[in-house]
Scaffold this motif. Structure first.
Motif, mmCIF file in Angstrom:
data_model
loop_
_atom_site.group_PDB
_atom_site.id
_atom_site.type_symbol
_atom_site.label_atom_id
_atom_site.label_comp_id
_atom_site.label_asym_id
_atom_site.label_seq_id
_atom_site.Cartn_x
_atom_site.Cartn_y
_atom_site.Cartn_z
ATOM 1 N N THR A 22 -2.455 -1.269 -3.291
ATOM 2 C CA THR A 22 -3.595 -0.427 -2.954
ATOM 3 C C THR A 22 -3.053 0.957 -2.616
ATOM 4 O OG1 THR A 22 -3.501 -1.126 -0.647
ATOM 5 C CG2 THR A 22 -4.925 -2.377 -2.124
ATOM 6 N N GLN A 23 -3.941 1.941 -2.464
ATOM 7 C CA GLN A 23 -3.417 3.300 -2.285
ATOM 8 C C GLN A 23 -4.395 4.216 -1.573
ATOM 9 O OE1 GLN A 23 -3.043 4.186 -6.600
ATOM 10 N NE2 GLN A 23 -4.442 5.889 -6.216
ATOM 11 N N GLU A 48 -8.993 0.290 -2.603
ATOM 12 C CA GLU A 48 -8.646 -0.901 -1.842
ATOM 13 C C GLU A 48 -8.360 -2.106 -2.719
ATOM 14 O OE1 GLU A 48 -11.721 -1.459 1.045
ATOM 15 O OE2 GLU A 48 -11.073 0.267 2.252
ATOM 16 N N ASN A 71 0.843 -1.192 0.000
ATOM 17 C CA ASN A 71 0.000 0.000 0.000
ATOM 18 C C ASN A 71 0.877 1.239 0.000
ATOM 19 O OD1 ASN A 71 -1.452 2.256 1.910
ATOM 20 N ND2 ASN A 71 -2.922 1.221 0.583
#
Length: 706
Positions: free
Chosen positions: A200-201, A237, A55
């Motif tokens: 994800t971010q 997500e 992430n």
């Protein structure tokens, strides 16, 4: 008399290229493009993976005056397989302020080295592949200071762009937008440049209150900062490749739409908000069509499309947030002339092929771009019918065939000199035509079942060409190495010479096909195809497999066929030369069922311009159900006598006034101005001068001046 069809000859290719969408012209700094030296051994495989980003959180603000990005990156990562105490990140042209290890709420400074391109972080210990760690980086990105030819290849590689940053250009809005493909996102946040790297971010974007922001995923919340700025928090997500991360900022009007329970939105400049739904309104229907056709629902949180100024490409399929060039800012009239549905469908289809399943290396880019190009065909076929889809297919074929400089390039290329070379007519147009051949080879049911399996098996992961082959073999139960090897893993295309002969004594028709391509560079192809034989009002289909350099196929017939139609499904990617009589081409136009049958006939009949039968057939073709054929058939006017022109004057006026497609109306107006100057066209021009189409208006203005 017999005539020879050569498809696609350069003249025909040029004609169809002119009828394609006009490319977006962008002024960029000059860049030197090099090729591999002859005989060089270059292998461009997938990148090796040492660490895996799980992430990335970015806290971002912007200095408009200097075009700086002030960022705080929090990266959750782990070793990919082998234990390591080092994290290497791409970070091009940054100023690094601090690098720390995050433990709960504490930050522990970490040792690092930085050469202006690679940030090498020494972790606090050796981590195993099941151990996560979090690194915090405080940095400033300075994209406008990157030097072309030294830091980046061209000004189109800066990654993030400040449009009219000082606000001095009163005709251009202030905007910020990003473009990550291929490896440009590392110019504005630290990451790993690798299409295999999926994460994800979270993006927390601080913007002036008067602006809106857009990023991947969903807008979770906005916080007012009390200083004239606002922070928008975007979260995605589902994992996607790092090059697909995006943001855009500016004064946009958001037109909201919906697909099932998901938000669909169109970001345009306020002046174009009134036509946003006209331009983009088919998007929910496209999402439904692709979801049902593939058996895989659109997989992302939302879908937004945003039109920006000075974009470095035509469009970019950033996950859930496609960026499009300013040509999509359209008036109602401009939409009539060129609606850009092809671009909209292309970028949407990428959200399955490219975003959900991503090519694992740039050498495998056709797994993204060939599919997106074929998505255009599928949408046209569904929405506008096979004629329009086949016209799109012909444009793609012509675009590829006409580019002779690409003849020696494989589709899947492990020897490219520069990864940007992969974005060409081979990865796009040729690849799309290959997928169409694959569909025709295995059949529709198997084709879409295999695509469903490919998408579900590789969802949120990457794939290479053999992953595609294996699912097709699993679904069909047949070995398809031969197809993938000759089409995806080789260069060139078949060059076919086709001859047919009727033997009245034996009551046989023989079809002889020779493969004339250079076999030292190009494969000897195996080509399944259909041949339709027309006789006495009936048609009989024969299935053959061409797999030799010269091959003859003999079939019993009751008499001289009216037409022998080789490649009856008109799906083979090839240059073909064939000899037919005038009467056979006329019969082909009137009786063969496909757009390509009729278009081939019209093209050849235009070369028989002195034959009365040809002229009569072309005049009839001006009423063809396909606008492309109507538009092509209008060229016959040039070859008619004054008396013949006078006899079809009414038909030309009818087309100018009432044809449903603006390109045909414009062509008809142009013909009236060029060939019917002695006629009183004032009444027609008075009407066409007020046509909603800019193309028709311009044609009227030009014609009135003559």
């Amino acid at each position: 008399m017999k005539y020879k069809l050569i498809l696609c000859c350069p003249l025909v290719a040029a004609f169809f290229l002119l009828s394609c969408s006009a490319p977006k012209m962008v002024n960029l700094d000059p860049v030197t493009v090099t090729e591999n030296m002859p005989g060089s051994t270059v292998y461009r495989g997938s990148y090796s993976r040492t660490n895996d980003i799980i992430n990335t959180r970015l806290d971002l603000s912007f200095d408009w005056d200097s075009a700086y990005v002030h960022g705080k990156a929090t990266i959750l990562a782990k070793p990919y397989f082998y234990a390591t105490d080092q994290l290497l990140l791409n970070a091009n042209g940054f100023r690094i302020n601090t690098v720390s290890l995050v433990n709960s709420y504490d930050k522990k400074p970490l040792r690092y080295s930085y050469d202006g391109k690679i940030l090498s972080v020494t972790l606090d210990k050796v981590y195993k592949r099941d151990q996560n760690y979090t690194v915090f980086i405080d940095y400033v990105a300075m994209p406008n200071k990157l030097k072309v030819g030294e830091d980046i290849s061209s000004s189109g590689d800066r990654g993030i762009y400040f449009v009219n940053k000082d606000g001095k250009d009163k005709n251009k809005p202030r905007q910020i937008w990003t473009q990550g493909e291929t490896e440009c996102n590392s110019n504005w946040f630290p990451t790993i440049n690798d299409p295999q790297e999926k994460m994800t971010q979270e993006l927390n974007i601080t913007v002036p209150n008067e602006f809106v922001s857009l990023s991947n995923g969903s807008l979770e919340f906005s916080s007012m900062n009390g200083d004239g700025t606002r922070t928008d928090s975007w979260r995605q997500e589902q994992a996607h490749s790092t090059y697909l991360t995006m943001l855009a900022i500016g004064n946009f009007t958001i037109t909201k739409d919906k697909w099932r329970d998901k938000e669909v939105s169109y970001y345009t400049e306020p002046a174009y908000a009134s036509t946003a739904r006209l331009v983009f309104g088919n998007t929910p229907e496209m999402m439904e069509f692709f979801s049902v056709k593939l058996g895989v629902d659109y997989p992302w949180d939302k879908y937004s499309q945003i039109v920006v100024r000075d974009f470095v490409s035509g469009a970019m399929e950033n996950t859930s947030a496609t960026v499009l060039y300013e040509g999509l800012n359209m008036s109602e009239g401009q939409y009539l002339d060129q609606n850009h549905e092809d671009i909209i469908a292309h970028e949407l289809f990428h959200h399955w092929f490219g975003d959900l399943v991503t090519a694992e290396s740039w050498a495998n880019l056709p797994l993204n771009e060939s599919f997106a190009t074929y998505g255009e065909y599928l949408w046209d076929e569904f929405k506008h019918g096979r004629d329009q889809a086949d016209f799109k297919g012909l444009q793609d074929l012509s675009a590829y065939i006409s580019n002779k400089s690409k003849e020696d390039e494989d589709v899947i290329r492990f020897n490219y000199a520069d990864r940007e070379h992969m974005f060409d007519e081979i990865s796009y147009q040729k690849g799309g035509r290959i997928l169409h051949m694959l569909r025709k080879t295995v059949g529709d049911e198997a084709f879409f079942k295999a695509l469903h399996l490919y998408l579900t098996r590789n969802a949120y992961k990457t794939a290479e060409i053999h992953d595609l082959r294996l699912v097709f073999e699993e679904v069909t139960g047949t070995d398809l190495n031969w197809f993938f090897k000759q089409w995806f893993l080789a260069s060139g295309h078949p060059v076919l010479n086709i001859q047919n002969n009727f033997d009245p004594e034996k009551k046989e028709v023989s079809i002889t096909i020779r493969q004339n391509q250079d076999l030292s560079k190009t494969p000897l192809y195996r080509i399944p195809m259909a041949i339709d034989i027309y006789l006495n009002g009936k048609v009989e289909r024969k299935e053959i497999v061409l797999d030799k350099q010269k091959q003859s196929f003999i079939f019993p017939v009751a008499g001289l066929p009216d037409l022998v139609n080789v490649d009856a499904e008109k799906y083979i990617l090839a240059e073909k030369s064939e000899v037919k009589t005038l009467q056979q081409y006329v019969f082909q136009y009137g009786h063969a069922p496909l757009f390509m049958d009729r278009m081939e006939a019209v093209i050849m009949l235009l070369q028989m311009k002195d034959e009365n039968l040809s002229k009569r057939t072309l005049i009839a073709a001006m009423k063809d159900k396909s606008w492309a054929i109507r538009n092509t058939a209008l060229s016959v006017i040039e070859h008619l006598s004054n008396e013949e022109r006078t006899s079809v004057y009414g038909e030309i006026k009818e087309l100018a006034l009432k044809d449903s497609v603006s390109q045909v109306r414009a062509s008809a107006v142009e013909i009236l101005g060029k060939y019917y100057r002695s006629m009183d066209n004032r009444g027609v021009f008075a009407i066409t001068a007020n046509d909603k189409s800019p193309a028709v208006k311009k044609a009227t203005s030009d014609a009135s001046e003559k």
